[in-house]
Design a protein around this motif. Structure first.
Motif, PDB file in Angstrom:
ATOM      1  N   GLU A 108      -7.770  -3.218  18.800  1.00  0.00           N
ATOM      2  CA  GLU A 108      -7.587  -4.339  18.721  1.00  0.00           C
ATOM      3  C   GLU A 108      -6.534  -3.826  17.779  1.00  0.00           C
ATOM      4  OE1 GLU A 108      -8.762  -8.292  16.183  1.00  0.00           O
ATOM      5  OE2 GLU A 108     -10.040  -6.482  16.374  1.00  0.00           O
ATOM      6  N   ASN A 109      -5.863  -2.836  17.005  1.00  0.00           N
ATOM      7  CA  ASN A 109      -4.854  -2.350  15.328  1.00  0.00           C
ATOM      8  C   ASN A 109      -4.854  -1.399  15.055  1.00  0.00           C
ATOM      9  OD1 ASN A 109      -7.021  -5.662  13.965  1.00  0.00           O
ATOM     10  ND2 ASN A 109      -4.382  -5.257  14.050  1.00  0.00           N
ATOM     11  N   VAL A 110      -3.711  -1.351  15.207  1.00  0.00           N
ATOM     12  CA  VAL A 110      -3.409   0.482  15.420  1.00  0.00           C
ATOM     13  C   VAL A 110      -2.529   0.656  14.105  1.00  0.00           C
ATOM     14  CG1 VAL A 110      -2.732   2.651  16.948  1.00  0.00           C
ATOM     15  CG2 VAL A 110      -3.549   0.579  18.136  1.00  0.00           C
ATOM     16  N   ALA A 111      -2.712   1.294  13.386  1.00  0.00           N
ATOM     17  CA  ALA A 111      -2.258   1.874  12.310  1.00  0.00           C
ATOM     18  C   ALA A 111      -1.726   3.414  11.895  1.00  0.00           C
ATOM     19  CB  ALA A 111      -2.331   0.679  10.444  1.00  0.00           C
ATOM     20  N   PHE A 112      -0.150   3.670  11.561  1.00  0.00           N
ATOM     21  CA  PHE A 112      -0.259   5.063  10.655  1.00  0.00           C
ATOM     22  C   PHE A 112      -0.235   4.839   9.429  1.00  0.00           C
ATOM     23  CE2 PHE A 112       2.917   8.261  10.060  1.00  0.00           C
ATOM     24  CZ  PHE A 112       2.111   9.520  11.022  1.00  0.00           C
ATOM     25  N   PHE A 113      -0.779   6.199   9.272  1.00  0.00           N
ATOM     26  CA  PHE A 113      -0.710   6.194   7.202  1.00  0.00           C
ATOM     27  C   PHE A 113      -0.529   7.617   7.026  1.00  0.00           C
ATOM     28  CE2 PHE A 113      -3.204   8.321   3.825  1.00  0.00           C
ATOM     29  CZ  PHE A 113      -2.837   6.617   2.965  1.00  0.00           C
ATOM     30  N   LYS A 123      11.878   1.916 -16.921  1.00  0.00           N
ATOM     31  CA  LYS A 123      12.077   1.604 -18.011  1.00  0.00           C
ATOM     32  C   LYS A 123      11.937   3.528 -18.912  1.00  0.00           C
ATOM     33  CE  LYS A 123      13.484  -2.863 -18.624  1.00  0.00           C
ATOM     34  NZ  LYS A 123      13.095  -3.831 -19.790  1.00  0.00           N
ATOM     35  N   ASN A 124      10.691   2.857 -20.702  1.00  0.00           N
ATOM     36  CA  ASN A 124      10.163   4.079 -20.982  1.00  0.00           C
ATOM     37  C   ASN A 124       9.399   4.654 -20.587  1.00  0.00           C
ATOM     38  OD1 ASN A 124      12.956   4.594 -22.398  1.00  0.00           O
ATOM     39  ND2 ASN A 124      12.467   2.354 -23.747  1.00  0.00           N
ATOM     40  N   GLN A 125       8.508   3.251 -19.699  1.00  0.00           N
ATOM     41  CA  GLN A 125       6.727   4.141 -18.983  1.00  0.00           C
ATOM     42  C   GLN A 125       6.754   5.046 -17.364  1.00  0.00           C
ATOM     43  OE1 GLN A 125       4.336   2.631 -21.113  1.00  0.00           O
ATOM     44  NE2 GLN A 125       6.208   2.037 -22.621  1.00  0.00           N
ATOM     45  N   GLU A 126       5.854   5.958 -17.650  1.00  0.00           N
ATOM     46  CA  GLU A 126       5.840   6.494 -17.197  1.00  0.00           C
ATOM     47  C   GLU A 126       4.315   6.381 -16.482  1.00  0.00           C
ATOM     48  OE1 GLU A 126       7.504  10.816 -15.228  1.00  0.00           O
ATOM     49  OE2 GLU A 126       7.221  10.577 -17.277  1.00  0.00           O
ATOM     50  N   VAL A 127       4.145   7.284 -15.119  1.00  0.00           N
ATOM     51  CA  VAL A 127       2.616   7.133 -14.415  1.00  0.00           C
ATOM     52  C   VAL A 127       3.084   8.654 -13.930  1.00  0.00           C
ATOM     53  CG1 VAL A 127       0.624   6.090 -12.908  1.00  0.00           C
ATOM     54  CG2 VAL A 127       2.093   4.639 -14.678  1.00  0.00           C
ATOM     55  N   LYS A 128       2.020   9.719 -13.889  1.00  0.00           N
ATOM     56  CA  LYS A 128       2.502  10.648 -13.570  1.00  0.00           C
ATOM     57  C   LYS A 128       1.476  10.880 -12.256  1.00  0.00           C
ATOM     58  CE  LYS A 128       4.836  13.151 -16.343  1.00  0.00           C
ATOM     59  NZ  LYS A 128       5.623  13.826 -15.770  1.00  0.00           N
ATOM     60  N   ASN A 129       1.669  11.695 -11.565  1.00  0.00           N
ATOM     61  CA  ASN A 129       0.853  11.928 -10.089  1.00  0.00           C
ATOM     62  C   ASN A 129       0.574  10.713  -9.694  1.00  0.00           C
ATOM     63  OD1 ASN A 129       0.333  13.670  -8.016  1.00  0.00           O
ATOM     64  ND2 ASN A 129      -1.660  14.044  -9.602  1.00  0.00           N
ATOM     65  N   SER A 130       1.158   9.566  -9.407  1.00  0.00           N
ATOM     66  CA  SER A 130       0.535   8.499  -8.889  1.00  0.00           C
ATOM     67  C   SER A 130       0.504   8.866  -6.943  1.00  0.00           C
ATOM     68  CB  SER A 130       1.186   7.077  -8.824  1.00  0.00           C
ATOM     69  OG  SER A 130       0.951   6.128  -8.500  1.00  0.00           O
ATOM     70  N   SER A 131      -0.293   7.274  -6.861  1.00  0.00           N
ATOM     71  CA  SER A 131      -0.352   8.227  -4.876  1.00  0.00           C
ATOM     72  C   SER A 131       0.228   7.011  -4.536  1.00  0.00           C
ATOM     73  CB  SER A 131      -2.257   7.589  -4.601  1.00  0.00           C
ATOM     74  OG  SER A 131      -2.650   9.078  -5.003  1.00  0.00           O
ATOM     75  N   ILE A 132       1.173   7.925  -3.444  1.00  0.00           N
ATOM     76  CA  ILE A 132       2.320   7.049  -2.360  1.00  0.00           C
ATOM     77  C   ILE A 132       1.810   7.110  -1.078  1.00  0.00           C
ATOM     78  CG2 ILE A 132       4.875   6.804  -1.762  1.00  0.00           C
ATOM     79  CD1 ILE A 132       4.363   7.092  -5.353  1.00  0.00           C
ATOM     80  N   TYR A 133       1.461   5.710  -0.583  1.00  0.00           N
ATOM     81  CA  TYR A 133       1.229   5.160   0.761  1.00  0.00           C
ATOM     82  C   TYR A 133       2.101   4.802   2.142  1.00  0.00           C
ATOM     83  CZ  TYR A 133      -3.886   5.796  -1.358  1.00  0.00           C
ATOM     84  OH  TYR A 133      -4.852   6.364  -2.035  1.00  0.00           O
ATOM     85  N   GLY A 134       2.780   5.587   2.757  1.00  0.00           N
ATOM     86  CA  GLY A 134       3.131   5.467   3.728  1.00  0.00           C
ATOM     87  C   GLY A 134       2.637   4.264   5.127  1.00  0.00           C
ATOM     88  N   VAL A 135       2.621   3.217   5.433  1.00  0.00           N
ATOM     89  CA  VAL A 135       1.696   2.949   6.080  1.00  0.00           C
ATOM     90  C   VAL A 135       2.626   2.161   7.311  1.00  0.00           C
ATOM     91  CG1 VAL A 135       0.100   2.004   5.152  1.00  0.00           C
ATOM     92  CG2 VAL A 135       1.806   0.836   4.616  1.00  0.00           C
ATOM     93  N   SER A 136       1.940   1.673   8.451  1.00  0.00           N
ATOM     94  CA  SER A 136       2.781   0.972   9.327  1.00  0.00           C
ATOM     95  C   SER A 136       2.717  -0.389   9.588  1.00  0.00           C
ATOM     96  CB  SER A 136       2.518   1.736  10.847  1.00  0.00           C
ATOM     97  OG  SER A 136       1.211   1.464  11.436  1.00  0.00           O
ATOM     98  N   GLU A 137       2.939  -1.122  10.419  1.00  0.00           N
ATOM     99  CA  GLU A 137       2.555  -2.693  10.238  1.00  0.00           C
ATOM    100  C   GLU A 137       0.726  -3.086   9.631  1.00  0.00           C
ATOM    101  OE1 GLU A 137       4.046  -6.635  12.441  1.00  0.00           O
ATOM    102  OE2 GLU A 137       5.576  -4.756  13.136  1.00  0.00           O
ATOM    103  N   GLU A 138       0.155  -2.760  11.147  1.00  0.00           N
ATOM    104  CA  GLU A 138      -0.707  -3.092  10.852  1.00  0.00           C
ATOM    105  C   GLU A 138      -2.089  -2.441  10.120  1.00  0.00           C
ATOM    106  OE1 GLU A 138      -2.042  -3.126  15.090  1.00  0.00           O
ATOM    107  OE2 GLU A 138      -0.439  -4.464  15.581  1.00  0.00           O
ATOM    108  N   PHE A 139      -1.712  -2.201   9.504  1.00  0.00           N
ATOM    109  CA  PHE A 139      -2.269  -1.332   8.569  1.00  0.00           C
ATOM    110  C   PHE A 139      -3.675  -2.435   8.141  1.00  0.00           C
ATOM    111  CE2 PHE A 139      -3.771   0.180   3.709  1.00  0.00           C
ATOM    112  CZ  PHE A 139      -4.424   1.505   4.238  1.00  0.00           C
ATOM    113  N   ASN A 140      -2.578  -3.623   7.063  1.00  0.00           N
ATOM    114  CA  ASN A 140      -3.855  -4.338   6.475  1.00  0.00           C
ATOM    115  C   ASN A 140      -4.126  -5.215   7.192  1.00  0.00           C
ATOM    116  OD1 ASN A 140      -1.567  -5.580   7.694  1.00  0.00           O
ATOM    117  ND2 ASN A 140      -1.672  -7.111   5.672  1.00  0.00           N
TER     118      ASN A 140
END
Length: 419
Positions: A108-113, A123-140
Motif C-alpha cells: 500500500e505504501n513504500v518509503a525510504f529512510f 542563535k546562541n543555543q545548540e543541541v549536540k548530536n541530534s538525529s537527522i532523518y531523511g524520508v521519502s514522501e509516504e513515510f508518514n
C-alpha cells in the motif's frame, strides 16, 4: 441465600477476631502470603508495563510493515551466514521505492529512510548530536507522526528538496525554550540552514527498536541528499513497505522476495543479498522473552506462597484446637458438618485475602515510586488484581481444608467435654 451470607459474615468476623487476639502469630503467618502476592503482582505488573511499552515502540515502526535492508534484524554470526556477508551486501537504494511500488500488488505504501547525526544551532543555543532523518514522501503513511504545531511536508517540498524540517519536541524545547515557538525559525546543521515548519508531539523514551522523534529533525529525502549526498555506507537506511489492509505479512514477504530478486537481477541459483524484516516477528520474540521472565517471577513468588500457606494452615490448626468446645456446641444444637467445614474454609480464605490485600498495598506503593523514576508508567491492571484475589481464595482453601475437615468430623459430645 441468607444462611450463606450469615456464614460469610461470621467467618469474616472470626478472621478479624483471630488477627486481633493473636496479632503476632497471625501477622507473622500472613507475611508469607503478603510477600508472595507482592512478588507475583509486582513482577507481573512491572513486566507487563515494560512489555506494553516495548510492544508500543515496535508497533510504532509500522503495522504490517516489512523493512527491506541488508541486515537481518536480530541475526548474529551463527556460522551459516557470517557477519561479513551482511556487510558485503548492496545497500538499499532510493530508486528501489519506485521499483517496488511498480511491481508489488500487495504493497500500500513504500518509503525510504536514511539517518545521520549533527549538531543543531539557533542563535546562541545548540543541541549536540541530534538525529537527522531523511524520508521519502509516504513515510508518514507508514509511521504515525502527530504534530502539535505547524504542518508536514507538501509534495512540492519533497520533489524539490526544499530546505524545510519537521522537528522533534525535545529539540524544539531546548533550542527555542518552548516547542510552541519553533515554527518559522531557521536552524543550522552541517553548514546548511532550514526552516522549521512543524513540531512533533512528545513521544517519550523508547526501550525497543524505533525512532527517537523527540531528539530528531525530519528532512525531505532530496534535501537530505543536498546536505549529505547519497554515498553513506555506514549510515542506517532501508526501504519500508506497508501491506494493504487484510494482507498477511507472510504473503507480503513472499511477494517482496520475488520483487527484490528481480530488482537485484539475481539468478535462481544465487542466494538473496537482502533481508526482509517482518515487524510481527519482533513482536512475537518480545512476547516470548517476557513470557519466560513471568515464569521466573512465578517461581520466586511460589516459594513465598508455599511458606504463607503453611503459616495459614498452622493458624487454622491452632484455631480448631482452641474452638473445639465451641464446635461441639454448634453441632449439638444442629449445625451440620458441611456448615462447620464451610465456616473454617472461609475463615482461612479471608485470612489469605487480608494478606493479599496487604501485598497489593505494597505493590501500589512500589508502582507509585518506580513510576516517578522510570520513563514508563507502571499500571496495575484489573486482571492482575483479580488474579491476586483468586490466588488468595485458592490458597486459603488449600491451607484450611485439612483443619476444616478435622473440625467438621468432630464428635459433638467429645468436643464439648474437651477443655
Amino acid at each position: 441465600m441468607r444462611k450463606l451470607l450469615n456464614i460469610l459474615w461470621n467467618s469474616f468476623k472470626m478472621s478479624l477476631g483471630e488477627l486481633k487476639n493473636n496479632k503476632l502469630r497471625s501477622g507473622l503467618s500472613l507475611i508469607g502470603v503478603a510477600f508472595g502476592i507482592f512478588c507475583i503482582i509486582s513482577v507481573l505488573t512491572t513486566v507487563n508495563s515494560l512489555e506494553y511499552k516495548i510492544q508500543s515502540d515496535i508497533a510504532a515502526l509500522g503495522t504490517n510493515t516489512i523493512y527491506i535492508d541488508k541486515w537481518q534484524y536480530g541475526a548474529g554470526d551463527d556460522g551459516d551466514y557470517p557477519w561479513w556477508k551482511f556487510v558485503n551486501r548492496p545497500d538499499p537504494k532510493f530508486r528501489d521505492v519506485k521499483l517496488v511500488k511498480q511491481r508489488s500488488t500487495l504493497a500500500e505504501n513504500v518509503a525510504f529512510f536514511i539517518e545521520d547525526n549533527a549538531d543543531l544551532k539557533y542563535k546562541n543555543q545548540e543541541v549536540k548530536n541530534s538525529s537527522i532523518y531523511g524520508v521519502s514522501e509516504e513515510f508518514n503513511q507508514i509511521q504515525t507522526i502527530d504534530l502539535i504545531q505547524g504542518r508536514y511536508f507538501t509534495e512540492t517540498e519533497f520533489n524539490n528538496g526544499n530546505p524545510v524540517v519537521v522537528m522533534g519536541y525535545e529539540n524544539a524545547r531546548l533550542l527555542f525554550g518552548s516547542a510552541n515557538s519553533a515554527v518559522g525559525k531557521v536552524v543550522t546543521f552541517s553548514n546548511f540552514k532550514a526552516t522549521v515548519i512543524g513540531v512533533i508531539e512528545k513521544q517519550g523514551s523508547s526501550f525497543g527498536p524505533g525512532y527517537n522523534f523527540d531528539e530528531s529533525i525530519i528532512l525531505p529525502y532530496h534535501f537530505y541528499t543536498k546536505v549529505y549526498g547519497t554515498n553513506q555506507p555506514f549510515n542506517q537506511h532501508y526501504v519500508m513497505v506497508k501491506g494493504r489492509a487484510n494482507v498477511p505479512s507472510g504473503a507480503l514477504v513472499d511477494e517482496l522476495e520475488g520483487v527484490m530478486r528481480q530488482i537485484r537481477r539475481l539468478s535462481p541459483k544465487q542466494e538473496d543479498n537482502f533481508a526482509l524484516n517482518d515487524i510481527n516477528f519482533m513482536t512475537e520474540a518480545v512476547s516470548g522473552f517476557f513470557g519466560t521472565v513471568n515464569i521466573g517471577g512465578w517461581a520466586i513468588a511460589g516459594l513465598s506462597l508455599i511458606v504463607g500457606a503453611f503459616g495459614v494452615a498452622n493458624i487454622m490448626f491452632v484455631t480448631v484446637r482452641e474452638r473445639t468446645s465451641q464446635i461441639g456446641l454448634k453441632k449439638a444444637i444442629g449445625a451440620k458438618s458441611r456448615t462447620i467445614l464451610l465456616e473454617f474454609l472461609l475463615e482461612s480464605a479471608f485470612l489469605c485475602i487480608i494478606g493479599g490485600f496487604i501485598g497489593l498495598l505494597m505493590v501500589w506503593g512500589l508502582a507509585a515510586i518506580l513510576s516517578t523514576f522510570l520513563p514508563f508508567a507502571i499500571v496495575i491492571s484489573g486482571k492482575i488484581i483479580l488474579l491476586a484475589f483468586s490466588i488468595c481464595v485458592i490458597l486459603g482453601i488449600l491451607s484450611g481444608i485439612i483443619p476444616a475437615s478435622i473440625a467438621a468430623r468432630m464428635n459433638p459430645v467429645v468436643a464439648i467435654r474437651s477443655k
